[in-house]
Design a protein around this motif. Structure first.
Motif: not given
Length: 194
Positions: A72-83
């Motif tokens: 979940l943490f890795v997904a949130m960081i990736a999602g933030w970067g992608a946003s």
């Protein structure tokens, strides 16, 4: 489940055409990419199980990268970067694709996926162990792969019909199919060589 992750990326690309396919493919493998430095430093390990062959022959101790909370943490960081690159919707999609890796691994891994990083609290480890049944796991991967290719082709043949022509759609779908077939062959070879 290497090919299955890529099949999911193709299916998502069909529904989110503005996101680059490379970003979706990278997202499906991001947990494994983050796993490599942990493996190389000995923080996470792969332990062979005697008498077993194929993917199910190993107990993977990815207690940080493949824990539920770690994923979940890795997904949130990736999602933030992608946003930052592709807007809020793109970030949510990329983050979801990163986290989808954990769900697909849950199906195929033995019970080696912790809930908390470092298996803090020694909670039960998760995993349904489909890798122990090669026919079932390869069938599941083929279904994900073929579904992704079909969705990708249908979506982009409609979108690109007028813009770039049918040849481009066919060529790109064939190229992606070749990559996916190579991924599935790699999976099958891993099963047979072990």
């Amino acid at each position: 489940m290497f090919a299955g992750h890529f099949g999911l990326a193709a299916a998502v690309k069909a529904k989110a055409p503005r996101l680059p396919l490379w970003a979706l493919m990278l997202s499906t493998q991001l947990l494994d990419i983050v796993f490599v430095p942990f493996l190389l430093t000995g923080k996470e390990t792969i332990e062979p199980i005697s008498g077993e062959t194929g993917y199910g022959a190993n107990m993977i101790h990815a207690d940080y990268t493949h824990s539920l909370i770690g994923a979940l943490f890795v997904a949130m960081i990736a999602g933030w970067g992608a946003s930052r690159l592709w807007g809020r919707r793109g970030g949510v999609i990329i983050g979801s694709v990163v986290f989808s890796h954990w769900f697909l691994d849950l199906l195929v891994h033995r019970s080696d996926l912790p809930i908390l990083p470092g298996n803090f609290g020694n909670l039960p480890l998760l995993g349904y162990g489909l890798w122990q049944y090669p026919v079932i796991s390869i069938t599941l991967e083929c279904i994900l792969l073929i579904s992704g290719i079909i969705l990708y082709y249908r979506s982009f043949s409609r979108i690109n019909e007028h813009r770039q022509g049918r040849r481009w759609v066919i060529a790109s779908t064939l190229f992606m199919s070749l990559l996916f077939v190579l991924a599935i062959v790699t999976d099958v070879l891993n099963l047979s060589l072990d």
